[in-house]
Design an enzyme around this catalytic site. Structure first.
Site, PDB file in Angstrom:
ATOM      1  N   HIS A   6       0.829  -1.205   0.000  1.00 39.67           N
ATOM      2  CA  HIS A   6       0.000   0.000   0.000  1.00 39.67           C
ATOM      3  C   HIS A   6       0.869   1.264   0.000  1.00 39.67           C
ATOM      4  CE1 HIS A   6      -3.659   2.315   1.639  1.00 39.67           C
ATOM      5  NE2 HIS A   6      -2.656   3.154   1.794  1.00 39.67           N
ATOM      6  N   GLU A   7       1.891   1.279   0.869  1.00 38.22           N
ATOM      7  CA  GLU A   7       2.739   2.476   0.987  1.00 38.22           C
ATOM      8  C   GLU A   7       3.617   2.667  -0.247  1.00 38.22           C
ATOM      9  OE1 GLU A   7       1.961   4.569   3.191  1.00 38.22           O
ATOM     10  OE2 GLU A   7       0.705   3.149   4.283  1.00 38.22           O
ATOM     11  N   HIS A  53       1.823   4.351  -2.943  1.00 35.46           N
ATOM     12  CA  HIS A  53       1.734   5.809  -2.803  1.00 35.46           C
ATOM     13  C   HIS A  53       2.890   6.512  -3.527  1.00 35.46           C
ATOM     14  CE1 HIS A  53      -1.675   6.758  -0.274  1.00 35.46           C
ATOM     15  NE2 HIS A  53      -1.332   5.883   0.648  1.00 35.46           N
TER      16      HIS A  53
HETATM   17 NI    NI Z   1      -2.563   5.226   2.184  1.00 33.07          NI
END
Ligand code: NI
Length: 176
Positions: A142-143, A146
């Site tokens: 998830h990170e 980003h």
């Molecule tokens: Ni996030």
């Protein structure tokens, strides 16, 4: 020290590819890591990437509280610089609930690799190479997304599994 303002979905900084960090061992990077950690803790998140605080660099912080760890072992707060994620494809993918500090109040079931190889630099600028699984692997995917301008809704395959936390707390857990 400093709690930073978190960019929310719709802000272009969240859709851009962040730049590699050339020199990880500077006071500026150290200060950014502290501010990210403090902002994440204040907001009650498990991860926070630099673009979420309007800094387009390849860096994030994360932790896994023991209560969220699949195997009972949490991950203490750490920073990852210039991460490279390689899926361990044999381990397959799974759906799991995710939220995002840039998309407050909502969560969704998102498919992620169960196991990944993660390389990068730690907060001291030292190279590491490790394998992560379960919730820790999910957070790191998830990170890292980003840093490539990717938000979790862009990974979703079933939009029925997307909702407000309050409603999902009441009705949604059996959806998975
Ligand atoms: Ni996030």
């Amino acid at each position: 020290m400093s709690i930073l303002k978190i960019a929310r979905m719709g802000h272009p900084v969240l859709l851009a590819r962040a730049a590699e960090i050339e020199d990880a061992a500077t006071p500026e990077i150290k200060a950014l890591i502290s501010a990210l950690a403090e902002t994440m803790e204040d907001a009650g998140g498990v991860g926070l990437a630099a673009p979420q605080v309007h800094v387009p660099l390849r860096l994030f912080v994360f932790h896994v509280p023991a209560s969220r760890a699949d195997d009972g072992d949490g991950v203490a707060l750490r920073a990852v610089i210039n991460p490279v994620v390689t899926p361990v494809e044999e381990a397959g993918r799974a759906l799991g609930w995710e939220g995002c500090l840039s998309i407050p109040g909502l969560r969704a079931a998102v498919p992620r690799w169960n196991e990944i190889r993660l390389t990068g630099l730690d907060e001291q600028g030292r190279a590491f190479d490790e394998v992560l699984s379960g919730f820790a692997a999910r957070v790191v995917q998830h990170e890292t997304d980003h840093l490539d301008g990717v938000l979790y809704p862009m990974r979703m395959e079933d939009f029925r599994l997307f909702g407000y936390n309050e409603e999902l707390d009441r009705y949604g857990q059996e959806l998975l």
